[in-house]
Design an enzyme around this catalytic site. Structure first.
Site, PDB file in Angstrom:
ATOM      1  N   GLY A 105     -23.170  19.533  -1.358  1.00 31.80           N
ATOM      2  CA  GLY A 105     -24.572  19.487  -1.750  1.00 31.80           C
ATOM      3  C   GLY A 105     -24.846  18.250  -2.595  1.00 31.80           C
ATOM      4  O   GLY A 105     -25.742  17.464  -2.308  1.00 31.80           O
ATOM      5  N   GLU A 139     -16.910  17.766  -4.624  1.00 32.36           N
ATOM      6  CA  GLU A 139     -16.095  17.271  -3.508  1.00 32.36           C
ATOM      7  C   GLU A 139     -15.248  16.089  -3.986  1.00 32.36           C
ATOM      8  O   GLU A 139     -14.061  15.990  -3.692  1.00 32.36           O
ATOM      9  CB  GLU A 139     -17.016  16.865  -2.352  1.00 32.36           C
ATOM     10  CG  GLU A 139     -17.743  18.021  -1.677  1.00 32.36           C
ATOM     11  CD  GLU A 139     -18.772  18.743  -2.529  1.00 32.36           C
ATOM     12  OE1 GLU A 139     -19.407  18.103  -3.393  1.00 32.36           O
ATOM     13  OE2 GLU A 139     -18.950  19.963  -2.324  1.00 32.36           O
ATOM     14  N   HIS A 187     -14.306  -2.879  -5.688  1.00 31.17           N
ATOM     15  CA  HIS A 187     -13.683  -2.874  -7.020  1.00 31.17           C
ATOM     16  C   HIS A 187     -12.658  -1.754  -7.199  1.00 31.17           C
ATOM     17  O   HIS A 187     -11.736  -1.907  -7.994  1.00 31.17           O
ATOM     18  CB  HIS A 187     -14.751  -2.706  -8.107  1.00 31.17           C
ATOM     19  CG  HIS A 187     -15.549  -3.951  -8.369  1.00 31.17           C
ATOM     20  ND1 HIS A 187     -16.307  -4.133  -9.502  1.00 31.17           N
ATOM     21  CD2 HIS A 187     -15.705  -5.087  -7.630  1.00 31.17           C
ATOM     22  CE1 HIS A 187     -16.895  -5.324  -9.465  1.00 31.17           C
ATOM     23  NE2 HIS A 187     -16.564  -5.919  -8.321  1.00 31.17           N
ATOM     24  N   ARG A 235     -27.519  16.976  -0.006  1.00 32.40           N
ATOM     25  CA  ARG A 235     -28.842  17.428  -0.454  1.00 32.40           C
ATOM     26  C   ARG A 235     -29.584  16.335  -1.228  1.00 32.40           C
ATOM     27  O   ARG A 235     -30.693  16.560  -1.704  1.00 32.40           O
ATOM     28  CB  ARG A 235     -28.685  18.664  -1.344  1.00 32.40           C
ATOM     29  CG  ARG A 235     -28.200  19.890  -0.583  1.00 32.40           C
ATOM     30  CD  ARG A 235     -27.902  21.050  -1.530  1.00 32.40           C
ATOM     31  NE  ARG A 235     -27.478  22.234  -0.790  1.00 32.40           N
ATOM     32  CZ  ARG A 235     -26.810  23.244  -1.325  1.00 32.40           C
ATOM     33  NH1 ARG A 235     -26.483  23.230  -2.602  1.00 32.40           N
ATOM     34  NH2 ARG A 235     -26.462  24.291  -0.583  1.00 32.40           N
ATOM     35  N   ARG A 278      -8.259  -8.764 -10.371  1.00 30.16           N
ATOM     36  CA  ARG A 278      -8.297  -7.985 -11.622  1.00 30.16           C
ATOM     37  C   ARG A 278      -8.475  -6.495 -11.349  1.00 30.16           C
ATOM     38  O   ARG A 278      -8.047  -5.658 -12.150  1.00 30.16           O
ATOM     39  CB  ARG A 278      -9.404  -8.506 -12.542  1.00 30.16           C
ATOM     40  CG  ARG A 278     -10.818  -8.254 -12.042  1.00 30.16           C
ATOM     41  CD  ARG A 278     -11.860  -8.975 -12.891  1.00 30.16           C
ATOM     42  NE  ARG A 278     -13.235  -8.651 -12.496  1.00 30.16           N
ATOM     43  CZ  ARG A 278     -13.862  -9.153 -11.442  1.00 30.16           C
ATOM     44  NH1 ARG A 278     -13.231 -10.006 -10.636  1.00 30.16           N
ATOM     45  NH2 ARG A 278     -15.105  -8.813 -11.163  1.00 30.16           N
TER      46      ARG A 278
HETATM   47  O1  LIG Z   1     -22.228  20.148  -4.151  1.00 29.20           O
HETATM   48  C1  LIG Z   1     -21.400  21.005  -4.259  1.00 29.20           C
HETATM   49  C2  LIG Z   1     -20.299  20.900  -5.229  1.00 29.20           C
HETATM   50  O2  LIG Z   1     -20.394  19.711  -5.959  1.00 29.20           O
HETATM   51  C3  LIG Z   1     -21.505  22.238  -3.432  1.00 29.20           C
HETATM   52  O3  LIG Z   1     -21.857  21.882  -2.120  1.00 29.20           O
HETATM   53  C4  LIG Z   1     -22.557  23.160  -4.038  1.00 29.20           C
HETATM   54  O4  LIG Z   1     -22.186  23.482  -5.374  1.00 29.20           O
HETATM   55  C5  LIG Z   1     -22.713  24.431  -3.197  1.00 29.20           C
HETATM   56  O5  LIG Z   1     -23.734  25.203  -3.763  1.00 29.20           O
HETATM   57  P1  LIG Z   1     -24.248  26.568  -3.084  1.00 29.20           P
HETATM   58  O6  LIG Z   1     -23.035  27.480  -3.015  1.00 29.20           O
HETATM   59  O7  LIG Z   1     -25.308  27.059  -4.046  1.00 29.20           O
HETATM   60  O8  LIG Z   1     -24.773  26.215  -1.715  1.00 29.20           O
END
Ligand SMILES: O=C(CO)[C@H](O)[C@H](O)COP(=O)(O)O
Length: 154
Positions: A67, A72, A99, A110, A133
């Protein structure tokens, strides 16, 4: 180039879009799941698996999609040797490669239109690491990961 894809339910539709699109562009796609929509599924298994495979397959890259992309990216970064960056526009995608030599991109399905994410992903996949660097900084992180010894404060 081989690209590993992982998501949760929130990123599933976009993951499937990229599996088709990138495959059409000639990338070798490995989709670690999920294969079906389940509103109760959790992102860690899919994102950790995607990151494990990228780390084990030199020259490959990965996309982990949810989302927001935050969880992730966090999940992927728990895998030793992984470098995952949350990419949220074309510039952060380019810099994550140039970098940080990011191996995986965390993407928030989303947060963007599909067209926006296409530009972001194209930038991520086509930008090269600059070295110099930036390699020194990556080496400090890798040494810390290996030894548990923090880099000395200057
Ligand atoms: O972005 C996310 C983690 O970072 C997940 O996709 C999100 O938390 C899922 O939410 P839900 O269970 O309310 O659909």
């Amino acid at each position: 180039m081989r690209i590993y894809l992982g998501s949760d339910h929130a990123g599933l539709e976009l993951k499937e879009h990229f599996a088709k699109r990138l495959s059409g562009l000639g990338y070798d796609i490995v989709d670690v799941g999920p294969a079906v929509y389940d509103a109760e599924d959790d992102y860690p298994p899919f994102c950790i698996e995607a990151a494990r495979r990228v780390v084990a397959d030199e020259g490959s890259l990965g996309l982990v999609i949810g989302g927001s992309g935050n969880g992730e990216q966090i999940a992927a970064n728990k895998v030793p040797g992984a470098r995952a960056a949350l990419v949220w526009n074309v510039e952060t995608a380019r810099l994550s490669r140039r970098h940080n030599n990011a191996l995986l991109a965390g993407i928030g399905a989303r947060m963007h239109t599909t067209a926006e994410v296409e530009h972001i992903v194209d930038a991520f996949l086509t930008t090269e690491f600059e070295g110099g660097r930036h390699q020194r900084r990556i080496d400090q992180l890798a040494d810390y990961e290996r030894s548990g010894e923090p880099p000395a404060l200057p």
